[in-house]
Design a protein around this motif. Structure first.
Motif, mmCIF file in Angstrom:
data_model
loop_
_atom_site.group_PDB
_atom_site.id
_atom_site.type_symbol
_atom_site.label_atom_id
_atom_site.label_comp_id
_atom_site.label_asym_id
_atom_site.label_seq_id
_atom_site.Cartn_x
_atom_site.Cartn_y
_atom_site.Cartn_z
ATOM 1 N N UNK A 21 0.810 -1.221 0.000
ATOM 2 C CA UNK A 21 0.000 0.000 0.000
ATOM 3 C C UNK A 21 0.842 1.268 0.000
ATOM 4 N N UNK A 22 1.908 1.283 0.779
ATOM 5 C CA UNK A 22 2.764 2.469 0.823
ATOM 6 C C UNK A 22 3.457 2.689 -0.509
ATOM 7 N N UNK A 23 3.893 1.597 -1.140
ATOM 8 C CA UNK A 23 4.556 1.714 -2.443
ATOM 9 C C UNK A 23 3.594 2.247 -3.487
ATOM 10 N N UNK A 24 2.352 1.746 -3.477
ATOM 11 C CA UNK A 24 1.348 2.216 -4.433
ATOM 12 C C UNK A 24 1.042 3.686 -4.214
ATOM 13 N N UNK A 25 0.993 4.113 -2.942
ATOM 14 C CA UNK A 25 0.718 5.517 -2.643
ATOM 15 C C UNK A 25 1.842 6.409 -3.155
ATOM 16 N N UNK A 26 3.093 5.985 -2.927
ATOM 17 C CA UNK A 26 4.221 6.767 -3.419
ATOM 18 C C UNK A 26 4.220 6.835 -4.950
ATOM 19 N N UNK A 27 3.903 5.703 -5.585
ATOM 20 C CA UNK A 27 3.869 5.675 -7.048
ATOM 21 C C UNK A 27 2.795 6.611 -7.592
ATOM 22 N N UNK A 28 1.631 6.644 -6.935
ATOM 23 C CA UNK A 28 0.553 7.531 -7.367
ATOM 24 C C UNK A 28 0.958 8.989 -7.207
ATOM 25 N N UNK A 29 1.584 9.302 -6.079
ATOM 26 C CA UNK A 29 2.045 10.680 -5.861
ATOM 27 C C UNK A 29 3.073 11.078 -6.911
ATOM 28 N N UNK A 30 3.973 10.152 -7.238
ATOM 29 C CA UNK A 30 4.983 10.440 -8.255
ATOM 30 C C UNK A 30 4.331 10.626 -9.624
ATOM 31 N N UNK A 79 13.512 -5.495 -26.092
ATOM 32 C CA UNK A 79 13.631 -5.394 -24.637
ATOM 33 C C UNK A 79 12.414 -4.624 -24.146
ATOM 34 N N UNK A 80 11.561 -5.278 -23.368
ATOM 35 C CA UNK A 80 10.333 -4.625 -22.906
ATOM 36 C C UNK A 80 10.400 -4.394 -21.391
ATOM 37 N N UNK A 81 10.228 -3.138 -20.996
ATOM 38 C CA UNK A 81 10.147 -2.767 -19.588
ATOM 39 C C UNK A 81 8.669 -2.698 -19.210
ATOM 40 N N UNK A 82 8.291 -3.446 -18.168
ATOM 41 C CA UNK A 82 6.898 -3.433 -17.721
ATOM 42 C C UNK A 82 6.865 -3.240 -16.208
ATOM 43 N N UNK A 83 5.867 -2.513 -15.735
ATOM 44 C CA UNK A 83 5.800 -2.168 -14.316
ATOM 45 C C UNK A 83 4.636 -2.863 -13.634
ATOM 46 N N UNK A 84 4.875 -3.285 -12.385
ATOM 47 C CA UNK A 84 3.810 -3.925 -11.616
ATOM 48 C C UNK A 84 2.791 -2.912 -11.082
ATOM 49 N N UNK A 85 3.040 -1.611 -11.301
ATOM 50 C CA UNK A 85 2.097 -0.577 -10.870
ATOM 51 C C UNK A 85 1.622 0.281 -12.042
ATOM 52 N N UNK A 86 1.697 -0.265 -13.240
ATOM 53 C CA UNK A 86 1.261 0.471 -14.435
ATOM 54 C C UNK A 86 -0.262 0.431 -14.519
ATOM 55 N N UNK A 87 -0.898 1.582 -14.285
ATOM 56 C CA UNK A 87 -2.356 1.639 -14.231
ATOM 57 C C UNK A 87 -3.021 1.505 -15.599
ATOM 58 N N UNK A 88 -2.257 1.736 -16.670
ATOM 59 C CA UNK A 88 -2.851 1.703 -18.007
ATOM 60 C C UNK A 88 -2.701 0.351 -18.695
ATOM 61 N N UNK A 89 -1.942 -0.548 -18.092
ATOM 62 C CA UNK A 89 -1.784 -1.889 -18.660
ATOM 63 C C UNK A 89 -2.684 -2.852 -17.886
ATOM 64 N N UNK A 90 -3.747 -3.317 -18.512
ATOM 65 C CA UNK A 90 -4.700 -4.235 -17.889
ATOM 66 C C UNK A 90 -4.909 -5.425 -18.824
ATOM 67 N N UNK A 98 -1.475 -6.249 -16.244
ATOM 68 C CA UNK A 98 -0.160 -5.620 -16.275
ATOM 69 C C UNK A 98 0.835 -6.419 -17.122
ATOM 70 N N UNK A 99 0.627 -7.733 -17.240
ATOM 71 C CA UNK A 99 1.549 -8.557 -18.019
ATOM 72 C C UNK A 99 1.463 -8.290 -19.514
ATOM 73 N N UNK A 100 0.473 -7.490 -19.948
ATOM 74 C CA UNK A 100 0.355 -7.205 -21.374
ATOM 75 C C UNK A 100 1.546 -6.421 -21.897
ATOM 76 N N UNK A 101 2.290 -5.769 -21.010
ATOM 77 C CA UNK A 101 3.463 -5.005 -21.434
ATOM 78 C C UNK A 101 4.677 -5.892 -21.651
ATOM 79 N N UNK A 102 4.540 -7.189 -21.418
ATOM 80 C CA UNK A 102 5.601 -8.142 -21.712
ATOM 81 C C UNK A 102 5.454 -8.623 -23.159
ATOM 82 N N UNK A 132 4.681 3.991 -11.869
ATOM 83 C CA UNK A 132 3.563 3.828 -12.774
ATOM 84 C C UNK A 132 3.908 4.120 -14.223
ATOM 85 N N UNK A 133 2.874 4.285 -15.038
ATOM 86 C CA UNK A 133 3.028 4.403 -16.489
ATOM 87 C C UNK A 133 3.784 5.668 -16.891
ATOM 88 N N UNK A 134 3.418 6.804 -16.324
ATOM 89 C CA UNK A 134 4.017 8.072 -16.731
ATOM 90 C C UNK A 134 5.483 8.179 -16.328
#
Length: 324
Positions: free
Chosen positions: A53-62, A257-268, A270-274, A291-293
């Motif tokens: 939860x803390x990691x997700x909050x920091x990612x959202x703030x970023x 080489x594909x970089x994918x994030x476990x907190x990417x809100x636009x990839x649903x 998230x494994x679709x970015x692989x 996140x995505x941005x």
């Protein structure tokens, strides 16, 4: 982890210097898993669950901070880049050999700075080249001499047509610089355009390495209401474009080489970015904590991109990027 200073400020005062300061507070750590006792594994999983939860909050703030900063920079990227900016022609007689024979990824040597192919930066949906301000600066400071950002129209309605236009741009860049191949870094839709060019339009003759950042390779189901836009429909799972990319691609010369994030809100999901394709030479790099941005602007990801572009036998490409 300390919260970056910019999070306590008003977003209305957020600027490029703040973004640099905030992102520099994070670090890169590439790691490999080693055998652990079951008790240690359980403790590690419990710790990850507590931190989630803390990691997700920091990612959202970023993400919000980056969005605010990018809105300020967006107007600077509306016009097309002047052709040749950041590109230095190669000395006469230094042209590349026929690009057809390409060594496997594990045997690709690190190239001297002067011989590195041009790097083409390709932005995402309804974005422009301003998203690559920090990544371009990072590559330039680490010795890349040939850098070019391409804008495609926000009115683009077909991935295939945009990929054909990308091919013409790359032919012009190769003719201007004397290189027969380029590297591409594509964010989101930009990565999908580049992959279509490489895989379906013969672009593997021109593209040595394609790095994608948060690209929906298998399609994304986020924001179904946005499907009114034809390009968004083409990014849906099962679309004709996604199905073409799932088709056979024997002998494709490009390394992916594909970089994918476990907190990417636009990839649903998230494994679709692989990239999962039996005929393609691929490496999937998981990014944790952003996140995505943040993908095209975070210094940890920039370090991973540099490593992917200069890959040799001893360093390889990181298997994971962790933002602590």
């Amino acid at each position: 982890m300390k919260v970056p200073p910019c999070f306590s400020r008003s977003l209305s005062t957020f600027g490029l210097s703040d973004l640099n300061e905030s992102l520099s507070a994070f670090s890169l750590s590439a790691f490999s898993l080693t055998p652990l006792a079951p008790g240690v594994i359980r403790q590690w999983r419990d710790l990850r669950q507590l931190r989630a939860p803390a990691t997700a909050l920091r990612a959202t703030a970023l993400e919000l901070a980056i969005l605010a900063g990018h809105m300020l920079l967006y107007p600077t990227g509306l016009t097309a880049e002047r052709p040749g900016r950041g590109l230095t022609p190669r000395p006469r007689g230094a042209e590349d050999d026929d690009p057809s024979p390409v060594a496997p990824a594990a045997d690709v040597p690190a190239l001297p700075e002067a011989d590195r192919p041009p790097v083409v930066l390709l932005h995402g949906f309804v974005d422009n080249r301003s998203v690559f301000v920090l990544l371009r600066r990072s590559l330039s400071r680490h010795g890349w001499r040939h850098l070019e950002c391409l804008n495609y129209s926000p009115l683009t309605c077909d991935i295939r047509a945009a990929a054909e236009l990308l091919g013409r741009h790359i032919e012009e860049i190769c003719a201007r610089t004397g290189h027969s191949r380029v590297d591409i870094v594509g964010h989101s839709l930009g990565g999908l355009l580049a992959r279509y060019y490489v895989q379906c339009l013969g672009g593997d003759l021109r593209v040595r390495t394609l790095v994608t950042l948060g690209t929906p390779h298998s399609g994304t189901t986020v924001a179904p209401l946005a499907s009114a836009h034809p390009v968004v429909r083409q990014m849906r799972p099962g679309s004709s474009v996604i199905e073409e990319l799932r088709g056979p691609a024997p002998g494709c010369r490009t390394r992916f080489v594909s970089f994918w994030s476990d907190l990417d809100q636009l990839m649903v999901p998230i494994e679709t970015a692989r990239i999962e394709h039996p005929d393609l030479l691929t490496e999937n790099v998981q990014v944790s904590g952003i996140g995505h941005l943040a993908m095209p602007v975070h210094p940890a990801v920039a370090a991973g991109i540099r490593q992917a572009l200069e890959k040799n036998e001893s360093t390889g490409t990181p298997g994971a990027v962790s933002v602590a």
